[in-house]
Design an enzyme around this catalytic site. Structure first.
Site, mmCIF file in Angstrom:
data_model
loop_
_atom_site.group_PDB
_atom_site.id
_atom_site.type_symbol
_atom_site.label_atom_id
_atom_site.label_comp_id
_atom_site.label_asym_id
_atom_site.label_seq_id
_atom_site.Cartn_x
_atom_site.Cartn_y
_atom_site.Cartn_z
ATOM 1 N N GLY A 203 7.024 1.898 -20.362
ATOM 2 C CA GLY A 203 7.440 0.518 -20.120
ATOM 3 C C GLY A 203 6.275 -0.460 -20.166
ATOM 4 N N TYR B 104 19.266 -6.188 -8.526
ATOM 5 C CA TYR B 104 17.847 -5.816 -8.651
ATOM 6 C C TYR B 104 17.121 -6.126 -7.340
ATOM 7 C CZ TYR B 104 13.071 -6.069 -10.657
ATOM 8 O OH TYR B 104 11.733 -5.906 -10.940
HETATM 9 C C1 AKB Z 1 12.158 -9.578 -13.750
HETATM 10 O O1 AKB Z 1 12.122 -10.714 -14.239
HETATM 11 O O2 AKB Z 1 13.215 -8.962 -13.526
HETATM 12 C C2 AKB Z 1 10.849 -8.929 -13.377
HETATM 13 C C3 AKB Z 1 10.495 -9.190 -11.950
HETATM 14 C C4 AKB Z 1 10.024 -10.516 -11.528
HETATM 15 O O3 AKB Z 1 10.568 -8.297 -11.143
HETATM 16 N N1 AKB Z 1 9.807 -9.388 -14.245
#
Ligand code: AKB
Length: 317
Positions: free
Chosen positions: A11, A142
């Site tokens: 990655g 997330y």
């Molecule tokens: C995203 O944009 O999902 C990542 C992060 C800020 O964790 N780059």
């Protein structure tokens, strides 16, 4: 001597971290792994490489045992924008993957570094100079996985004594490997498009401020925190760190200093915009500075000079 396993090594972070760790600790002491062959020449050919899907705990255990691993750098993750499209996949990789790493670490006495993110904050978090310890009620899957991950890492440290450490990464900008499906990705693509086509369509609005960091600083933070004296660490999972905060207009203006013909327009992606709006404008990283000496080297100006120089070579321009 460290024996390191990197998950998600193909990655955006993994590609460069693998190279740096091989240089720092020796090629034989670093095992790069990924869930599939990504035809990443440096990662797969220039040292030890194993196929490992972090959601497969048995396979992870096998590889940790095979190489006597004592440090796991868990970089396998699904990012914010992809996560909103496939929350089940995100949970599987980000949470079950992390859980498997922590379980293996508990059994083998290994240390675990796993990144958190600015996404661990949400709309009710103070937006400017966001404190280290504050409200964390993210609105993305997330972000939920990042908060849960921070808590799980703290739990394994407090309950089982597993040495867990992490940072809350802002958007990361690099020239070696592209990011995959994040909200901050525009800040990488803009450099490619500026050099190749002299124009860029931005998917966030002009006033969207977020924290960002150039990859060399991000890699330094991983090494520094992993090597930090544990007796000095009051926090562990995870430290606010930042290098700069800018909006699309700021980065455009900086690039225009080097490419005067560069133009940018906007076609806002509502999903990404909503995610970006829920994240802080800027973080307070003073605890990382105090506890383990964190200090970035690049700002928007110096990063832009280096990015354009390195990308020109990469793109044969
Ligand atoms: C995203 O944009 O999902 C990542 C992060 C800020 O964790 N780059």
């Amino acid at each position: 001597m460290k024996k390191i396993l990197i998950t998600g090594a193909s990655g955006q972070i993994g590609t460069e971290l693998t190279e740096l760790l091989r240089r720092t600790y020796g090629v034989d002491n670093v095992v790069a792994s990924s869930r599939s062959f990504a035809k990443n020449e440096t990662v797969e050919k220039d040292g030890i490489f194993e196929l490992v899907d972090v959601t497969d705990g048995k396979r992870l255990h096998e590889v940790v045992k095979k190489y006597n691993i004592d440090t796991i750098m868990n970089l396998a993750a699904i990012l914010s924008a992809i996560g909103e499209k496939n929350p089940q996949l995100l949970w599987d990789v980000n949470m079950n993957g992390l859980y498997n790493c922590l379980e293996v670490a508990r059994e083998t006495g290994s240390m675990v570094f796993t990144p958190s993110s600015i996404a661990a904050f949400g709309p009710s978090t103070p937006k400017d100079l966001t404190p280290q310890d504050t409200i964390q009620r993210p609105s993305t899957i997330y972000g939920v996985s990042k908060v849960a991950g921070e808590l799980l890492c703290d739990y394994y440290y407090n309950k089982f004594g597993v040495d867990t450490r992490g940072v809350r990464f802002p958007g990361l900008i690099s020239y070696a490997a592209l990011p995959g499906g994040g909200t901050t990705d525009y800040a990488v693509h803009i450099y490619y498009e500026a050099l190749k086509n002299k124009k860029f369509t931005c998917n966030l609005n002009s006033e969207t401020y977020m924290d960002m960091m150039y990859m060399p600083d991000a890699l330094d933070s991983i090494l520094q925190l992993s090597e930090a004296d544990p007796s000095k660490l009051i926090h562990r999972n995870a430290f606010n760190i930042t290098a700069m905060s800018f909006c699309p207009e700021d980065i455009k203006n900086e690039i225009t200093k080097h490419i005067p013909e560069f133009v940018m327009d906007y076609d806002v992606d509502p999903i990404k915009q909503e995610i970006a709006n829920s994240w802080p404008n800027s973080l307070d990283d003073s605890d990382a500075r105090k506890e383990w000496g964190w200090k970035p080297n690049y700002n928007l100006e110096t990063m832009t000079i280096d990015m354009l120089e390195k990308l020109k070579i990469k793109l044969n321009l």
